[in-house]
Design a protein around this motif. Sequence first.
Motif, short mmCIF file in Angstrom:
data_model
loop_
_atom_site.label_atom_id
_atom_site.label_comp_id
_atom_site.label_asym_id
_atom_site.label_seq_id
_atom_site.Cartn_x
_atom_site.Cartn_y
_atom_site.Cartn_z
N ILE A 93 -16.58 -89.62 61.23
CA ILE A 93 -15.29 -90.22 61.79
C ILE A 93 -14.29 -89.76 60.97
CG2 ILE A 93 -13.52 -91.09 63.19
CD1 ILE A 93 -16.40 -92.62 64.31
N ALA A 94 -14.55 -90.28 60.17
CA ALA A 94 -13.63 -90.29 58.19
C ALA A 94 -13.56 -88.07 58.06
CB ALA A 94 -14.34 -90.78 57.16
N CYS A 95 -14.03 -87.32 58.26
CA CYS A 95 -13.86 -86.45 58.42
C CYS A 95 -13.01 -85.74 59.35
CB CYS A 95 -15.73 -85.64 57.61
SG CYS A 95 -16.04 -85.84 56.43
N ILE A 96 -13.13 -86.20 60.52
CA ILE A 96 -12.28 -85.18 61.51
C ILE A 96 -11.27 -86.11 60.78
CG2 ILE A 96 -12.22 -85.37 63.95
CD1 ILE A 96 -15.33 -85.58 64.07
N ILE A 97 -10.99 -87.39 60.85
CA ILE A 97 -9.84 -87.48 60.62
C ILE A 97 -8.86 -87.11 59.52
CG2 ILE A 97 -8.03 -89.68 59.89
CD1 ILE A 97 -10.40 -91.09 61.52
N ILE A 98 -9.90 -86.93 58.37
CA ILE A 98 -8.86 -85.98 57.48
C ILE A 98 -8.71 -84.29 57.38
CG2 ILE A 98 -9.87 -84.90 54.96
CD1 ILE A 98 -11.69 -87.25 54.91
N GLY A 99 -9.99 -84.13 58.39
CA GLY A 99 -9.25 -82.51 58.74
C GLY A 99 -8.42 -82.09 59.86
N SER A 100 -8.02 -83.29 59.99
CA SER A 100 -6.56 -83.10 61.36
C SER A 100 -5.39 -83.55 60.82
CB SER A 100 -6.92 -84.51 62.42
OG SER A 100 -8.65 -84.33 63.31
N SER A 121 -4.99 -83.04 57.72
CA SER A 121 -4.65 -81.66 56.07
C SER A 121 -4.39 -80.33 57.28
CB SER A 121 -6.27 -80.99 55.91
OG SER A 121 -6.23 -79.59 55.69
N GLY A 122 -4.84 -80.34 58.79
CA GLY A 122 -3.67 -79.28 59.32
C GLY A 122 -2.86 -79.36 59.87
N SER A 174 -0.92 -78.65 56.81
CA SER A 174 -0.38 -77.49 56.37
C SER A 174 0.35 -76.74 57.73
CB SER A 174 -1.71 -76.56 56.68
OG SER A 174 -2.89 -77.06 55.81
N THR A 175 -0.04 -77.19 58.61
CA THR A 175 1.67 -76.78 60.06
C THR A 175 2.87 -76.97 59.85
OG1 THR A 175 -0.28 -76.88 61.80
CG2 THR A 175 2.44 -76.31 62.44
N LEU A 176 3.43 -78.30 59.29
CA LEU A 176 4.39 -78.59 58.46
C LEU A 176 4.63 -78.31 57.34
CD1 LEU A 176 4.36 -82.65 59.28
CD2 LEU A 176 5.07 -80.68 60.98
N THR A 177 4.31 -77.98 56.55
CA THR A 177 4.50 -76.92 55.41
C THR A 177 4.54 -75.22 55.66
OG1 THR A 177 2.45 -77.59 54.40
CG2 THR A 177 3.95 -79.07 54.22
N ALA A 178 4.60 -74.79 56.87
CA ALA A 178 4.16 -73.17 56.58
C ALA A 178 5.15 -73.07 57.06
CB ALA A 178 3.13 -72.93 57.73
#
Length: 98
Positions: free
Chosen positions: A81-88, A90-91, A94-98
């Motif tokens: 679950i922690a990895c899912i939250i980290i991946g979310s 991160s995405g 990435s979307t906000l800084t693109a």
Amino acid sequence: MTMTMQVLDAGQQILAAVPDPSKGGGNPPGWNKLLMVLHWVFLGVTIMAVAGFLIVGGRMALAWRRGEGAEHASGLGVACIACIIIGSASGLVSTLTA
């Protein structure tokens, strides 16, 4: 002028008044520093998530040796679950800084 034409004309005037964000002055001051901090936080959290998997795996291996393998499955679920939250997160960044 008919009512429909007046509504269309008013709509065009409203749309013409909306500023175009693509023609802005760029990023706000300090944006690059914020991105650097977010990058370091992301790296730290990723390292902690990998360490969590390694710790849970080690505990499961020791428990399996003693015949108690299923008790550590909840720790593995928390790490997933922690990895899912980290991946979310991160995405999202990435979307906000693109």
